[in-house]
Scaffold this motif. Structure first.
Motif, short mmCIF file in Angstrom:
data_model
loop_
_atom_site.label_atom_id
_atom_site.label_comp_id
_atom_site.label_asym_id
_atom_site.label_seq_id
_atom_site.Cartn_x
_atom_site.Cartn_y
_atom_site.Cartn_z
N UNK A 153 -47.25 -21.57 -27.89
CA UNK A 153 -47.19 -21.21 -29.32
C UNK A 153 -47.25 -19.70 -29.50
N UNK A 154 -48.13 -19.05 -28.71
CA UNK A 154 -48.23 -17.59 -28.78
C UNK A 154 -46.93 -16.94 -28.35
N UNK A 155 -46.36 -17.45 -27.26
CA UNK A 155 -45.10 -16.90 -26.75
C UNK A 155 -43.99 -17.06 -27.79
N UNK A 156 -43.95 -18.22 -28.45
CA UNK A 156 -42.95 -18.46 -29.49
C UNK A 156 -43.06 -17.41 -30.60
N UNK A 157 -44.30 -17.14 -31.02
CA UNK A 157 -44.51 -16.14 -32.07
C UNK A 157 -44.09 -14.76 -31.61
N UNK A 160 -40.30 -14.52 -31.58
CA UNK A 160 -39.78 -14.43 -32.94
C UNK A 160 -39.99 -13.03 -33.55
N UNK A 161 -41.12 -12.41 -33.17
CA UNK A 161 -41.44 -11.08 -33.68
C UNK A 161 -40.83 -9.97 -32.82
N UNK A 162 -40.11 -10.41 -31.75
CA UNK A 162 -39.50 -9.46 -30.80
C UNK A 162 -40.55 -8.50 -30.23
#
Length: 314
Positions: A153-157, A160-162
């Motif tokens: 989940x952290x990696x996904x965020x 997404x935030x580049x």
């Protein structure tokens, strides 16, 4: 036994050397035969059921065999040396034979019972070790999937935030799970290896909690070769996060340091209010692991403001 059994003959001053030698040979051959008869009566060579009782079928068979054997030996020696009248002392020989038989049987009986007791203790130790390993593995399995879910989940965020640290996050996550696969079967690893993977673990946590978690490593380099069960530090830190508030407003501080040759894991106490009371099963499992591997206990110090776990080092 042949010599000892001939002492009554020796005490008879009129005994001849030949008569003494024949008497000793009878006792020697009898003792040798009874020794091997009882050896081959042990469970390794026999189908007779094992029992803890001293008086059993095994003893009955041994005494019966001894009586018949002594009778045969006396008859043979009488045929070879007819002038010594061994048949007149058959009762004395049989009594002596029974004493020799009981002595040998008693020695092997207690020796075998000691062996069985030792074997049972070893089996219990193996069962205990397997049980502890299973518990420890179960505890790790409870932590890792939960941690992986949060990490993804952290990696996904981050993606997404580049976030520019996304690549480093992936590398640390990869290192952590590679270490998990490589070291999960080992009982003890050098502290340097545990700390190395712990840094990757803390990087992943820092990416998730940002400034909400503060990690202080004060372990001297001199302790790098000390041994510790793998994943112990990871489980303790996961335990800190599970029971305490971690936020930017209330940062959780975790410190590692050495005190009196014990590795201390200390965190400030800011317990969550909506969680169930801790059963300390994770700590108890780690403690049992230490008892089995090092025959030592972990220490726990809890105050109003801090919680410290002290780990023995090998």
């Amino acid at each position: 036994m042949g010599i000892l059994a001939s002492i009554p003959k020796i005490l008879q001053l009129h005994v001849t050397p030949v008569e003494l030698a024949v008497d000793a040979v009878i006792a020697f051959l009898f003792s040798l035969a009874i020794w091997y008869y009882n050896i081959y009566g042990l469970p390794k060579f026999s189908s007779i059921r094992v029992t803890n009782r001293f008086f059993n079928l095994r003893l009955l068979y041994s005494v019966s065999f001894g009586i018949v054997l002594m009778l045969i030996l006396v008859i043979l020696h009488q045929l070879l040396f007819p002038k010594y009248h061994f048949q007149a002392m058959i009762l004395m020989y049989q009594f002596r034979g029974i004493l020799i038989n009981l002595t040998i049987y008693m020695f092997l009986y207690f020796l075998y019972q000691t062996y069985r007791h030792h074997k049972i203790e070893l089996e219990l130790e193996h069962v205990k070790a397997d049980h502890l390993s299973a518990q420890y593995e179960s505890l790790k399995q409870q932590v890792n999937p939960h941690f992986l879910f949060n990490s993804l989940n952290t990696l996904k965020s981050m993606v997404e935030m580049e976030d520019k640290h996304s690549t480093e996050f992936i590398l640390n996550l990869s290192d952590f799970y590679r270490f998990t696969l490589e070291k999960r079967k080992q009982d003890l690893i050098p502290l340097a290896e545990e700390l190395s993977i712990l840094r990757s673990y803390m990087f992943l946590l820092s990416a998730r909690f940002e400034e909400g978690i503060d990690f202080e490593d004060q372990i001297p380099i001199a302790y790098a070769t000390s041994l510790i069960p793998p994943f112990t530090l990871q489980l303790l830190i996961e335990n800190c996060i599970k029971h305490n508030v971690v936020s930017l407003e209330q940062p959780l501080t975790i410190s590692l340091y050495i005190k009196q040759d014990m590795l201390c894991v200390k965190n400030n106490l800011q317990l969550k209010t909506n969680t169930e009371p801790s059963l300390k099963m994770g700590l108890e499992n780690i403690n049992q692991r230490y008892q089995h591997l090092m025959h030592k206990n972990i220490g726990i110090d809890e105050t109003a403001n801090s919680f410290t776990v002290k780990l023995p080092l090998l």
